[in-house]
Design a protein around this motif. Sequence first.
Motif, short mmCIF file in Angstrom:
data_model
loop_
_atom_site.label_atom_id
_atom_site.label_comp_id
_atom_site.label_asym_id
_atom_site.label_seq_id
_atom_site.Cartn_x
_atom_site.Cartn_y
_atom_site.Cartn_z
N ILE A 148 62.89 -3.37 36.83
CA ILE A 148 63.44 -4.21 35.75
C ILE A 148 62.75 -3.87 34.43
CG2 ILE A 148 63.52 -6.58 34.87
CD1 ILE A 148 64.03 -7.46 37.79
N GLY A 149 61.43 -3.75 34.46
CA GLY A 149 60.70 -3.39 33.25
C GLY A 149 61.09 -2.02 32.74
N HIS A 150 61.31 -1.09 33.66
CA HIS A 150 61.71 0.26 33.27
C HIS A 150 63.07 0.24 32.58
CE1 HIS A 150 61.95 4.60 33.40
NE2 HIS A 150 63.02 4.58 34.17
N ILE A 151 64.01 -0.48 33.14
CA ILE A 151 65.36 -0.57 32.56
C ILE A 151 65.33 -1.31 31.23
CG2 ILE A 151 67.69 -1.47 32.86
CD1 ILE A 151 67.09 0.93 34.63
N ALA A 152 64.61 -2.41 31.17
CA ALA A 152 64.54 -3.18 29.92
C ALA A 152 63.93 -2.34 28.80
CB ALA A 152 63.74 -4.46 30.13
N GLY A 153 62.92 -1.54 29.15
CA GLY A 153 62.28 -0.69 28.14
C GLY A 153 63.16 0.44 27.67
N ALA A 154 64.17 0.80 28.45
CA ALA A 154 65.05 1.91 28.09
C ALA A 154 66.34 1.44 27.42
CB ALA A 154 65.41 2.71 29.34
N THR A 155 66.50 0.12 27.26
CA THR A 155 67.70 -0.45 26.64
C THR A 155 67.27 -1.35 25.49
OG1 THR A 155 67.67 -2.18 28.35
CG2 THR A 155 69.15 -0.31 28.69
N VAL A 198 55.36 -14.03 41.38
CA VAL A 198 56.68 -13.89 40.75
C VAL A 198 56.64 -14.42 39.32
CG1 VAL A 198 59.09 -14.66 40.82
CG2 VAL A 198 57.95 -13.93 42.93
N SER A 199 56.00 -15.56 39.13
CA SER A 199 55.91 -16.16 37.79
C SER A 199 55.11 -15.26 36.85
CB SER A 199 55.26 -17.53 37.88
OG SER A 199 56.00 -18.40 38.72
N GLU A 200 54.03 -14.69 37.34
CA GLU A 200 53.25 -13.78 36.49
C GLU A 200 54.04 -12.53 36.14
OE1 GLU A 200 48.67 -14.86 37.85
OE2 GLU A 200 49.76 -13.26 38.91
N GLN A 201 54.75 -11.99 37.11
CA GLN A 201 55.52 -10.77 36.85
C GLN A 201 56.64 -11.03 35.85
OE1 GLN A 201 56.78 -9.68 40.81
NE2 GLN A 201 54.97 -8.42 41.18
N PHE A 202 57.41 -12.08 36.06
CA PHE A 202 58.55 -12.33 35.19
C PHE A 202 58.14 -12.99 33.89
CE2 PHE A 202 60.76 -10.97 38.83
CZ PHE A 202 62.00 -10.54 38.39
N GLY A 203 57.01 -13.68 33.89
CA GLY A 203 56.47 -14.14 32.61
C GLY A 203 56.05 -12.97 31.75
N THR A 204 55.44 -11.97 32.39
CA THR A 204 55.06 -10.76 31.66
C THR A 204 56.28 -10.04 31.12
OG1 THR A 204 53.08 -10.49 33.05
CG2 THR A 204 53.86 -8.54 31.87
N LEU A 205 57.31 -9.90 31.96
CA LEU A 205 58.55 -9.28 31.50
C LEU A 205 59.17 -10.06 30.34
CD1 LEU A 205 60.09 -8.38 34.99
CD2 LEU A 205 59.40 -6.74 33.23
N GLY A 206 59.12 -11.39 30.44
CA GLY A 206 59.65 -12.22 29.37
C GLY A 206 58.88 -12.08 28.07
N GLN A 207 57.58 -11.85 28.18
CA GLN A 207 56.76 -11.61 26.98
C GLN A 207 57.11 -10.25 26.37
OE1 GLN A 207 54.43 -13.55 25.55
NE2 GLN A 207 53.77 -15.04 27.09
#
Length: 341
Positions: A65-72, A92-101
Amino acid sequence: MERREDIKYSVLELAPVLSGGTPRDSFDNSVALARHVEKLGYKRFWLAEHHNMISIASAATAVLIGHIAGATESIRVGSGGIMLPNHSPLIVSEQFGTLGQLYPGRIDLGLGRAPGTDQTTAHAIRPDRIQAVHHFPREIEQIQEYFSPENAQASVRATMAEGIDVPMYILGSSTDSAYLAAEKGLPYVFASHFAPTHLFDALNIYYNNFKPSAYLSDPYTIAGVNIIAAATDEEADRLSTSMVRMMLGVLTNKMDYLQPPIDMTPEIRELIENPAFQRMMKYAFVGSKDTVKEKTAQFLKDTGVNELIVTSNVYDIKDRLKSFTIFSEVMHELNMVEQSA
């Protein structure tokens, strides 16, 4: 059921591993697809969690998810889904909180309770998984707590998640999660692309039992469909042979890499007519633009869902991009008809 609004359309990606290819090739193809559908107006790009399957490369879902978000740039990216009993709610919260940041306003968190694999592998992932399945409702609440600003006063925190906007979605392939999504006032996503049997029962349960929440004031539903669109019905049928052979591997527990398409044969036709295959692939819309449009319009009329999430198991990336292009044209035309009605 009657449609209520313009229908959004999104992508469910498994990062298929092609015969003769590598997982890295799959990741590159996923990036190419995400960039392509972003330009076409697709709402979101979700990655599925599967394990111990040689044909699917989306095992480390949050990483991808992070890879795709960073490429779009603008498309929403998320999980379809994270299989929560495989994981700790805190992690899960730490991972998706990080992605949300990292990607504000673009990350979705879809949560399911299935293993996403066979039972032996599920035990290897988390030996106490069966207990975690029973705790699924409570673990959803724990994630909501970790994302809440009020959790700053708690003894256990996911500090990067607190106050971050990462919408949650409940995934299901039976009626159980429909009750849960309705009770919690969360959007509901049904896996009709491979498990269509309980679709209408689940939707009715969700609509009839929905309770407005701080997260959602009205019911919101997403349904999965398989789309293989091409210039002609004959070409789409040919492309679909890759999907048919992949589904045969699922049904016989003999998974293989996604194979190149071949000419439609009587043997493949017979396989498609098999009752087990028909049940699984009831909502596989294969054909030309007109054919796919007709089937999609009927599905939307029958279900009344707010959004479609599309998977397309096509071998060649160029054919796959074309399929998603045709489907975007289908959805644009259907929404234009709805607006003028």
